[in-house]
Write a protein that holds these residues in place. Structure first.
Motif, PDB file in Angstrom:
ATOM      1  N   ALA A 204      23.801  35.561 -27.877  1.00 24.55           N
ATOM      2  CA  ALA A 204      24.687  34.524 -28.404  1.00 24.55           C
ATOM      3  C   ALA A 204      23.970  33.192 -28.530  1.00 24.55           C
ATOM      4  N   LEU A 205      22.840  33.044 -27.829  1.00 21.07           N
ATOM      5  CA  LEU A 205      22.085  31.798 -27.875  1.00 21.07           C
ATOM      6  C   LEU A 205      21.711  31.424 -29.299  1.00 21.07           C
ATOM      7  N   ALA A 206      21.208  32.373 -30.060  1.00 22.20           N
ATOM      8  CA  ALA A 206      20.773  32.074 -31.427  1.00 22.20           C
ATOM      9  C   ALA A 206      21.941  31.581 -32.267  1.00 22.20           C
ATOM     10  N   ALA A 207      23.084  32.237 -32.164  1.00 22.88           N
ATOM     11  CA  ALA A 207      24.252  31.821 -32.944  1.00 22.88           C
ATOM     12  C   ALA A 207      24.739  30.459 -32.486  1.00 22.88           C
ATOM     13  N   THR A 208      24.713  30.217 -31.198  1.00 24.06           N
ATOM     14  CA  THR A 208      25.189  28.938 -30.668  1.00 24.06           C
ATOM     15  C   THR A 208      24.307  27.802 -31.147  1.00 24.06           C
ATOM     16  N   GLU A 209      22.995  28.022 -31.151  1.00 24.76           N
ATOM     17  CA  GLU A 209      22.092  26.966 -31.589  1.00 24.76           C
ATOM     18  C   GLU A 209      22.363  26.579 -33.035  1.00 24.76           C
ATOM     19  N   GLN A 210      22.816  27.510 -33.845  1.00 18.93           N
ATOM     20  CA  GLN A 210      23.077  27.207 -35.238  1.00 18.93           C
ATOM     21  C   GLN A 210      24.437  26.548 -35.440  1.00 18.93           C
ATOM     22  N   THR A 211      25.359  26.703 -34.495  1.00 16.57           N
ATOM     23  CA  THR A 211      26.715  26.209 -34.714  1.00 16.57           C
ATOM     24  C   THR A 211      27.072  24.980 -33.897  1.00 16.57           C
TER      25      THR A 211
ATOM     26  N   ALA B 119      16.803  15.417 -35.739  1.00 15.99           N
ATOM     27  CA  ALA B 119      17.342  16.769 -35.583  1.00 15.99           C
ATOM     28  C   ALA B 119      17.360  17.448 -36.952  1.00 15.99           C
ATOM     29  N   GLU B 120      17.060  18.735 -36.960  1.00 22.98           N
ATOM     30  CA  GLU B 120      17.114  19.487 -38.206  1.00 22.98           C
ATOM     31  C   GLU B 120      18.573  19.715 -38.585  1.00 22.98           C
ATOM     32  N   ILE B 121      18.856  19.712 -39.866  1.00 21.64           N
ATOM     33  CA  ILE B 121      20.209  19.999 -40.325  1.00 21.64           C
ATOM     34  C   ILE B 121      20.498  21.452 -40.000  1.00 21.64           C
ATOM     35  N   GLY B 122      21.615  21.687 -39.325  1.00 23.97           N
ATOM     36  CA  GLY B 122      21.977  23.042 -38.914  1.00 23.97           C
ATOM     37  C   GLY B 122      21.285  23.484 -37.645  1.00 23.97           C
ATOM     38  N   GLY B 123      20.401  22.639 -37.078  1.00 23.98           N
ATOM     39  CA  GLY B 123      19.693  22.988 -35.843  1.00 23.98           C
ATOM     40  C   GLY B 123      20.527  22.647 -34.624  1.00 23.98           C
ATOM     41  N   PRO B 124      20.026  22.963 -33.436  1.00 25.02           N
ATOM     42  CA  PRO B 124      20.780  22.701 -32.217  1.00 25.02           C
ATOM     43  C   PRO B 124      20.893  21.206 -31.939  1.00 25.02           C
ATOM     44  N   VAL B 125      21.922  20.837 -31.191  1.00 30.78           N
ATOM     45  CA  VAL B 125      22.101  19.452 -30.785  1.00 30.78           C
ATOM     46  C   VAL B 125      20.963  19.073 -29.852  1.00 30.78           C
ATOM     47  N   LYS B 126      20.395  17.918 -30.055  1.00 31.27           N
ATOM     48  CA  LYS B 126      19.332  17.412 -29.189  1.00 31.27           C
ATOM     49  C   LYS B 126      19.980  16.405 -28.247  1.00 31.27           C
TER      50      LYS B 126
ATOM     51  N   ARG C 252      22.849  27.169 -20.765  1.00 28.05           N
ATOM     52  CA  ARG C 252      21.686  27.663 -21.525  1.00 28.05           C
ATOM     53  C   ARG C 252      21.981  27.659 -23.022  1.00 28.05           C
ATOM     54  N   GLN C 253      23.165  28.149 -23.379  1.00 34.28           N
ATOM     55  CA  GLN C 253      23.528  28.196 -24.794  1.00 34.28           C
ATOM     56  C   GLN C 253      23.649  26.797 -25.374  1.00 34.28           C
ATOM     57  N   THR C 254      24.144  25.872 -24.582  1.00 36.21           N
ATOM     58  CA  THR C 254      24.318  24.504 -25.040  1.00 36.21           C
ATOM     59  C   THR C 254      22.988  23.801 -25.262  1.00 36.21           C
ATOM     60  N   PHE C 255      22.048  23.983 -24.327  1.00 30.22           N
ATOM     61  CA  PHE C 255      20.787  23.247 -24.393  1.00 30.22           C
ATOM     62  C   PHE C 255      19.648  24.004 -25.059  1.00 30.22           C
ATOM     63  N   GLY C 256      19.787  25.311 -25.244  1.00 35.28           N
ATOM     64  CA  GLY C 256      18.751  26.078 -25.921  1.00 35.28           C
ATOM     65  C   GLY C 256      17.577  26.409 -25.029  1.00 35.28           C
ATOM     66  N   THR C 257      16.411  26.518 -25.628  1.00 33.17           N
ATOM     67  CA  THR C 257      15.204  26.902 -24.910  1.00 33.17           C
ATOM     68  C   THR C 257      14.768  25.791 -23.961  1.00 33.17           C
ATOM     69  N   PRO C 258      14.556  26.124 -22.686  1.00 30.81           N
ATOM     70  CA  PRO C 258      14.148  25.091 -21.729  1.00 30.81           C
ATOM     71  C   PRO C 258      12.707  24.646 -21.950  1.00 30.81           C
ATOM     72  N   ASP C 259      12.395  23.463 -21.432  1.00 28.26           N
ATOM     73  CA  ASP C 259      11.026  22.950 -21.510  1.00 28.26           C
ATOM     74  C   ASP C 259      10.156  23.549 -20.416  1.00 28.26           C
TER      75      ASP C 259
END
Length: 195
Positions: free
Chosen positions: A40-47, A62-69, A150-157
């Motif tokens: 679900a992470l991939a879908a969440t990052e797009q939405t 931020a990229e258009i359609g990309g995850p919230v930064k 995790r879904q909210t913030f995406g890939t960790p640093d």
């Protein structure tokens, strides 16, 4: 060389103080497999940008359609740049005050939703236990759940044995996770020594 050594020592101390044993997410791809991060992470990052403001860090877009930064400016209303006066204005008087058992010069203010560490009347960290149920990050309330965050913030640093870290400039958010179950234990928001 002395300047580099000073920053290396400060960074090493910051890692030690937060209980981190980090490695770069890129250096440990096994930690980022599909078991660790649901599909679900991939879908969440797009939405996430739908009906949500897109936060931008200074100097990046931020990229258009990309995850919230997320800028990680405030957690439960508090910033790691706040002083004691600002803390009282934001949170009021704490339920209790404690002294850190390891660092006698550090005070801990206990509130219903978090614990705040102060050194020399400046906020050093904000710790939100899983029992709080929710956490407010940059004005948005989120469920205290590892998968949700995790879904909210995406890939960790950074990925460590005891959790994962998201970094924005000199601010960081660490999700402490149970080694065996992967369940969230607490979230720590702190100031890093280096970029």
């Amino acid at each position: 060389m002395k300047r580099l050594s000073k920053w290396w020592l400060i960074g090493a101390a910051a890692i030690g103080l937060t209980g981190a044993s980090w490695s770069s997410a890129e250096d440990s791809p096994a930690a980022l497999d599909k078991l660790s991060y649901p599909s679900a992470l991939a879908a969440t990052e797009q939405t996430l940008t739908v009906n949500t403001a897109v936060y931008e860090e200074a100097g990046t877009e931020a990229e258009i359609g990309g995850p919230v930064k997320w800028p990680l400016e405030r957690v439960n209303g508090v910033s790691v740049t706040d002083d004691l006066k600002t803390l009282y204005e934001m949170k009021g008087k704490p339920k209790a005050e404690e002294t850190d058992p390891l660092f006698k010069d550090e005070d801990i203010f206990v509130y219903d939703d978090c614990r705040i560490g102060l050194y020399d009347n400046f906020v050093q960290y904000v710790m939100v236990p899983v029992q709080a149920g929710t956490i407010e990050i940059d004005g948005k309330k989120l469920e205290m759940n590892a998968d949700t965050l995790r879904q909210t913030f995406g890939t960790p640093d950074w990925v460590g044995e005891d959790g994962i870290v998201y970094k924005r400039g000199q601010r960081a958010l660490k999700l402490f996770l149970d080694e065996h179950t992967g369940k969230l234990l607490s979230v720590h928001y702190f100031h890093t020594a280096t970029d």
